[in-house]
Write an enzyme that holds these catalytic residues in place. Structure first.
Site, PDB file in Angstrom:
ATOM      1  N   TYR A   1      -2.304  51.098   1.488  1.00  0.00           N
ATOM      2  CA  TYR A   1      -1.557  51.598   0.297  1.00  0.00           C
ATOM      3  C   TYR A   1      -1.622  50.557  -1.122  1.00  0.00           C
ATOM      4  O   TYR A   1      -1.559  49.279  -0.987  1.00  0.00           O
ATOM      5  CB  TYR A   1      -0.154  51.874   0.473  1.00  0.00           C
ATOM      6  CG  TYR A   1       0.141  52.990   1.350  1.00  0.00           C
ATOM      7  CD1 TYR A   1      -0.126  54.410   0.671  1.00  0.00           C
ATOM      8  CD2 TYR A   1       0.693  52.990   2.580  1.00  0.00           C
ATOM      9  CE1 TYR A   1      -0.030  55.495   1.455  1.00  0.00           C
ATOM     10  CE2 TYR A   1       0.718  54.328   3.320  1.00  0.00           C
ATOM     11  CZ  TYR A   1       0.612  55.348   2.917  1.00  0.00           C
ATOM     12  OH  TYR A   1       0.887  56.604   3.551  1.00  0.00           O
TER      13      TYR A   1
ATOM     14  N   LYS B   1      25.067  42.732  22.054  1.00  0.00           N
ATOM     15  CA  LYS B   1      25.341  43.575  20.965  1.00  0.00           C
ATOM     16  C   LYS B   1      23.921  44.154  20.335  1.00  0.00           C
ATOM     17  O   LYS B   1      22.977  43.173  20.367  1.00  0.00           O
ATOM     18  CB  LYS B   1      26.211  43.285  19.749  1.00  0.00           C
ATOM     19  CG  LYS B   1      26.091  41.942  18.985  1.00  0.00           C
ATOM     20  CD  LYS B   1      26.822  41.848  17.828  1.00  0.00           C
ATOM     21  CE  LYS B   1      26.466  40.642  17.093  1.00  0.00           C
ATOM     22  NZ  LYS B   1      27.543  40.307  16.054  1.00  0.00           N
TER      23      LYS B   1
END
Length: 332
Positions: A242, A33
């Site tokens: 940043y 999955k």
């Protein structure tokens, strides 16, 4: 370019260990999955078939369709089909969902034995089996899922006991198969006495189970590399990225690599991550790239998702499933 390598040798090594514990390759159902826990749905399905695995577990109908050619048996955990399939089984997670399955659908009934998430309650079992028959569905198995298979708090034993009692009761009147073991349950027990085990994280080599020595023999399958975008020489005290949260402690080379949080590099690793080669991250992880104190053309970001998880204060599952499908995956 960011790329993922998948070690065939490590994957087969893990399956060898799992096969030894189950005593039969036919019992192994590989959980694929969510893009095979980030490893790549098609890549891992093909390797599993090559090894001889004939069963798979997925999340959705679309996942099942993509790997139908690789397996004899596929269990879908959370979806309903439009038309029945001879190869794909579908999970009934709730009494009210039974009427949504078309006549003739192969189904497996999930019973909630203590996780309090999906599945009918044991008290609803008789009613559920009756409704399944009325709907014209073909029930093949009853299963459950353990909430605390990786904990030593006694809850695992309580769930296991409840499921075994349910199995004994149902087996008196119906011939069905039963399964409950996930990776942790398989490795914590000395014997495997169920018809099938749903193995996910152990097959990928990132099971964390300190009290099970055999789990320590598992090897991570996935490694991740990123290529350099640019390099620059920074003087002592210059900042990177940043917020200017990282400053160089001396004159050094800082390079930017093409792997960021849009690719699955968890932003929680910003400022504190160090690669397996001891290379320090420089500041915050950006959307499409990240900077490191390095001048390497290609940087090994990680070889073991469990190590990354420690920096991000999370689990290996999240690290792996965060890796986006667009990243190139290569079996080596």
């Amino acid at each position: 370019m960011t790329r993922i390598t998948l070690s065939k040798a490590n994957f087969f090594h893990n399956l060898d260990i799992i096969k030894e514990k189950t005593k039969s390759i036919q019992k192994i159902a590989l959980v694929l999955k969510d893009n095979a826990y980030g490893h790549g749905l098609i890549e891992m399905a093909a390797l599993a078939k090559e090894y001889g695995i004939s069963r798979a577990v997925v999340r959705s109908h679309s996942e099942a369709q993509k790997i139908e050619e690789f397996f004899e048996y596929i269990l879908v955990l959370a979806d309903t089909p439009k038309v029945p399939s001879k190869k794909i089984r579908y999970t009934i997670n709730d009494m009210q969902k039974i009427k949504e399955f078309p006549k003739g659908t192969l189904v497996e009934l999930k019973v909630d034995t203590g996780m309090s998430r999906n599945g009918i309650s044991p008290k609803e079992l008789k009613e559920a089996l009756s409704s399944i028959k009325e709907q014209g569905l073909v029930v093949e198995s009853i299963f459950t899922h353990h909430a605390c298979a990786d904990e030593l708090d006694g809850k695992y034993e309580l769930q296991k006991e409840q499921f075994y009692k349910l199995k004994e009761r149902v087996s008196q009147t119906l011939k069905l198969s039963f399964h409950s073991s996930n990776s942790a349950a398989l490795f914590r027990d000395d014997t495997c006495d169920e018809e099938m085990v749903r193995v996910g994280i152990a097959a990928y080599g990132c099971l964390e189970l300190p009290f099970a020595s055999s789990a320590e023999e598992l090897k991570p399958v996935l490694s991740l590399y990123a290529d350099k975008n640019s390099s620059r020489v920074l003087e002592e005290g210059e900042s990177v990225g940043y917020g200017a949260v990282f400053s160089t402690r001396e004159k050094t080379v800082v390079s930017n690599y093409d792997f960021g949080y849009a690719d699955g590099f968890l932003r929680a690793c910003s400022q504190n991550y160090t690669t397996p080669e001891g290379i320090e991250i420089a500041g915050r992880i950006s959307m499409d790239n990240s900077s490191f104190v390095s001048d390497k053309d290609t940087l090994l970001i990680f070889t073991d998702a469990r190590d990354v998880a420690k920096f991000a204060d999370t689990i290996s599952y999240e690290v792996l499933t965060a890796l986006k499908p667009h990243l190139k995956r290569e079996v080596v």
